[in-house]
Motif scaffolding. Structure first.
Motif: not given
Length: 235
Positions: A25-29, A31-33, A178-183, A191-192
């Protein structure tokens, strides 16, 4: 007077490897978890009063097996000292009360979500806009986009400093990762999404009291997703 602050290193050390769901739940981005889990270290608090950033990510070596040295660990800056309530968590905390003078130079590292508010077609109110993507959209197709994106990212940090008591040294300032995240979020139709940039370099303190107060508040948006915490040390 600035409220007391605490800087902590939070590490996962004694996890039962037969039950890896916590790590997953805390791996690979995720971040919400991460944010939800770190909040368990502040059980008496009903509002988030901490900033964090991940130090390392867990790495899967084979199905269901993780290297202990690569389990998640975090820097956490808070107004309340975190407490380790779980056996697989180690928390090392020290008081954070930097004594700074005007003109003091510091090394810094910041993971931030640099955004500005702009009016967009179809929206009644101004919307948050990723400053790097906004710069990219303004570059013609034949030109490389990164120089404009990098310049925009630096300008954003300079503007932050003007309002928050510091001045980055543009000769040493580096814009990296620089990264773009999709959660995905359960129950949400979309998604966030957010971006993050790693800054590092030197800065000069222009207003010590303001700067220390702003360190506790964080810089930029997406603080619930591991952005905004500036780490500093003597130059």
């Amino acid at each position: 007077m600035t409220a007391p602050m605490y800087l902590s290193e939070v590490s996962v050390t004694g996890l039962d490897m037969d039950s890896p769901h916590f790590v997953l739940s805390m791996m690979d981005g995720k971040q919400y978890k991460q944010h939800q889990w770190l909040w368990h270290l502040f059980q008496s608090e009903t509002e988030r009063k901490f900033l964090y950033r991940e130090k390392t990510g867990a790495q899967q070596t084979s199905p269901g097996v993780y290297q202990r040295s690569n389990l998640p660990s975090f820097y956490v800056l808070s107004t309340v000292a975190p407490q380790a309530h779980l056996k697989y968590v180690t928390v090392k905390t020290k008081s954070f009360s930097p004594s700074l003078s005007k003109g003091r130079r510091l090394f810094f590292h910041l993971r931030a979500n640099p955004v500005v508010r702009k009016k967009r077609d179809g929206y009644k109110h101004s919307q948050k806009c990723d400053v790097l993507m906004d710069a990219k959209r303004q570059v013609s197709g034949s030109e490389p986009a990164w120089p404009a994106m990098e310049a925009s990212a630096k300008s954003w940090l300079v503007a932050q400093g003007e309002k928050k008591g510091f001045a980055p040294d543009l000769n040493s300032l580096a814009v990296q990762q620089y990264q773009q995240h999709l959660l995905p979020k359960k129950g949400a139709p979309k998604p966030i999404t957010f971006s993050s940039v790693d800054y590092q370099g030197l800065l000069a303190v222009t207003d010590p009291e303001l700067f220390v107060a702003e360190l506790g508040k964080g810089f930029g948006s997406a603080k619930a997703f591991g952005c905004g915490l500036m780490l500093i040390r003597r130059a």
